[in-house]
Design a protein around this motif. Structure first.
Motif, short mmCIF file in Angstrom:
data_model
loop_
_atom_site.label_atom_id
_atom_site.label_comp_id
_atom_site.label_asym_id
_atom_site.label_seq_id
_atom_site.Cartn_x
_atom_site.Cartn_y
_atom_site.Cartn_z
N TRP A 122 0.69 -1.20 0.06
CA TRP A 122 -0.05 -0.07 -0.17
C TRP A 122 0.81 1.22 -0.11
O TRP A 122 0.53 2.33 -0.85
CB TRP A 122 -1.13 -0.06 1.09
CG TRP A 122 -1.90 1.35 1.27
CD1 TRP A 122 -1.95 2.04 2.04
CD2 TRP A 122 -3.03 1.46 0.13
NE1 TRP A 122 -3.03 3.22 1.90
CE2 TRP A 122 -3.60 2.44 0.66
CE3 TRP A 122 -3.56 0.49 -0.89
CZ2 TRP A 122 -4.79 3.19 0.19
CZ3 TRP A 122 -4.52 1.25 -1.46
CH2 TRP A 122 -5.15 2.44 -1.13
N GLN A 123 1.80 1.23 0.76
CA GLN A 123 2.82 2.42 0.82
C GLN A 123 3.23 2.87 -0.57
O GLN A 123 3.64 3.96 -0.75
CB GLN A 123 3.73 2.25 2.10
CG GLN A 123 3.22 2.47 3.40
CD GLN A 123 2.46 3.81 3.66
OE1 GLN A 123 2.56 4.70 3.22
NE2 GLN A 123 1.28 3.38 4.36
N GLN A 124 3.57 1.95 -1.27
CA GLN A 124 4.27 2.08 -2.46
C GLN A 124 3.11 2.51 -3.45
O GLN A 124 3.49 3.53 -4.62
CB GLN A 124 4.80 0.74 -3.07
CG GLN A 124 5.78 0.14 -2.32
CD GLN A 124 6.19 -1.24 -2.82
OE1 GLN A 124 6.77 -1.43 -3.91
NE2 GLN A 124 6.08 -2.31 -2.04
N ILE A 125 2.00 2.05 -3.29
CA ILE A 125 0.82 2.60 -4.34
C ILE A 125 0.49 4.18 -4.36
O ILE A 125 0.25 4.59 -4.97
CB ILE A 125 -0.45 1.58 -4.22
CG1 ILE A 125 -0.06 0.38 -4.38
CG2 ILE A 125 -1.52 2.35 -4.66
CD1 ILE A 125 -1.18 -0.70 -4.31
N VAL A 126 0.69 4.59 -2.93
CA VAL A 126 0.23 5.91 -2.55
C VAL A 126 1.04 6.95 -2.51
O VAL A 126 1.02 8.03 -2.19
CB VAL A 126 -0.46 5.98 -1.30
CG1 VAL A 126 -1.98 5.03 -1.29
CG2 VAL A 126 0.15 5.58 -0.04
N THR A 127 2.31 6.63 -2.98
CA THR A 127 3.38 7.63 -2.96
C THR A 127 3.18 8.60 -4.23
O THR A 127 2.46 8.27 -5.37
CB THR A 127 4.73 6.95 -3.37
OG1 THR A 127 4.78 6.45 -4.49
CG2 THR A 127 5.08 6.01 -1.99
N PHE A 128 3.52 10.01 -4.04
CA PHE A 128 3.17 10.79 -5.07
C PHE A 128 4.05 10.32 -6.32
O PHE A 128 3.56 10.59 -7.53
CB PHE A 128 3.76 12.27 -4.77
CG PHE A 128 3.39 13.34 -5.40
CD1 PHE A 128 2.17 14.00 -5.56
CD2 PHE A 128 4.27 13.59 -6.68
CE1 PHE A 128 1.87 14.86 -6.37
CE2 PHE A 128 3.97 14.57 -7.39
CZ PHE A 128 2.75 15.48 -7.35
N ASP A 129 5.05 9.75 -6.09
CA ASP A 129 5.96 9.69 -7.47
C ASP A 129 5.09 8.61 -8.16
O ASP A 129 5.17 8.31 -9.32
CB ASP A 129 7.22 8.94 -7.00
CG ASP A 129 8.06 10.18 -6.64
OD1 ASP A 129 7.85 11.32 -6.71
OD2 ASP A 129 9.34 9.93 -5.96
N ASN A 130 4.43 7.47 -7.45
CA ASN A 130 3.76 6.41 -8.08
C ASN A 130 2.51 7.03 -8.98
O ASN A 130 2.37 6.63 -9.88
CB ASN A 130 3.28 5.17 -7.30
CG ASN A 130 2.84 4.05 -7.96
OD1 ASN A 130 3.20 3.53 -8.96
ND2 ASN A 130 1.63 3.65 -7.52
#
Length: 342
Positions: free
Chosen positions: A8-16
């Protein structure tokens, strides 16, 4: 199978989310909805990020339209902001899950595709006498939501990811199927997530054929699949086993598309008639492109279209046709079509 977690933390990053926007807008930057999103890009992405983190994000309604390619298909187009979310989700979950798919699943996967599937089949056709070709009746409308969610939960552990995927599945528009059912079914054709989930829904089936039934020459492209063997009786037996397995997943083979053919006679594979040592483009493909090309020529003549408007479509068809023995066909089509301003 080890379930995936901490996604989840990877999905919601601004860069992603920014990367997801860049993928979603490719080839669509002139559309009004895309231009409006781009005009306030940073604000839009931060809003999506906040809604995802809070759990308040809700997908919007789909725009439905029909395309006619051999048969009518209803396409469901999600709003642009939802397509950004789809890409953000797929950026993170697709690579590790794709590694679990069998090698010979060719649809909507990196370094795969129609032409790789055809090359693979033709190499097998040189070695095996018979091919069993089947497809599933109304595949996308028949995908059972409860079974799909269960399959996802066998692969993903992250609760936030599962909640997001549930929202995307639950907001799919109603699909018409000719088999009455009280359970929700159907994925919208045209969605990035639908393409991936359609592969995932049949992944257990792929492994069943390869690992339990020990089938080696087998390939699948979405809901089209081919098995080869030298023993025709063995293929008849496999067809029964395959049908029984699919019924347990609330799917049915198309009654008119489950044939066993000698490979030397040629097999209709993804738009080509493929023989062991040569291949032809299916007739309706050439006729359809010829009509489209004449339409382009008429629009060009009266100034409604410029060359740049239709050249990508023309070059795409040429690239597709070049994968078969079509030099004469291409020469005939283009010699009969003249592009000239009135």
């Amino acid at each position: 199978m080890k379930r995936l977690n901490h996604l989840w933390q990877q999905i919601v990053t601004f860069d992603n989310l920014l990367l997801a926007y860049q993928k979603a807008q490719r080839g669509k930057s002139r559309k009004t909805s895309v231009a409006q999103f781009t005009l306030n890009l940073e604000s839009e992405l931060f809003t999506l990020q906040r809604q995802l983190i809070e759990g308040s994000y809700q997908p919007s309604g789909y725009r439905l339209f029909t395309i006619y390619e051999r048969k009518p298909r209803i396409i469901a187009a999600a709003p642009f902001r939802d397509r950004v979310i789809h890409h953000a989700l797929m950026n993170i979950i697709e690579p590790p899950l794709d590694k679990q798919f069998i090698y010979d699943s060719y649809a909507c996967r990196q370094s795969k595709g129609v032409h790789k599937a055809i090359d693979r089949y033709q190499n097998w056709a040189k070695r095996y006498r018979y091919a069993l070709k089947m497809d599933i009746r109304q595949y996308f409308p028949s995908i059972d939501h409860l079974l799909l969610k269960d399959k996802i939960r066998h692969r993903i552990k992250d609760v936030n990811v599962l909640n997001l995927m549930d929202k995307i599945i639950d907001t799919a528009p109603p699909m018409v199927v000719d088999l009455p059912t009280e359970r929700r079914t159907g994925l919208p054709i045209g969605n990035l997530t639908s393409q991936f989930l359609a592969n995932l829904y049949l992944d257990d089936f792929d492994h069943y054929l390869k690992e339990q039934l020990k089938i080696r020459p087998y390939l699948r492209y979405v809901d089209d699949f081919i098995v080869l063997d030298d023993d025709k009786n063995r293929l008849h037996e496999l067809r029964v086993q395959i049908q029984e397995y699919l019924i347990r997943n609330h799917l049915r083979l198309h009654p008119r598309k489950r044939h066993i053919m000698p490979t030397r006679r040629g097999l209709d594979v993804l738009g080509y008639l493929v023989f062991p040592h040569h291949r032809c483009l299916r007739n309706d493909n050439g006729h359809r492109f010829f009509r489209k090309l004449r339409g382009f020529a008429k629009a060009f003549a009266v100034g409604k279209m410029d060359w740049a408007d239709f050249n990508p479509s023309v070059q795409s068809w040429i690239g597709h046709a070049k994968h078969a023995d079509t030099y004469g066909l291409r020469a005939k089509i283009f010699s009969q079509t003249v592009f000239r301003r009135q």
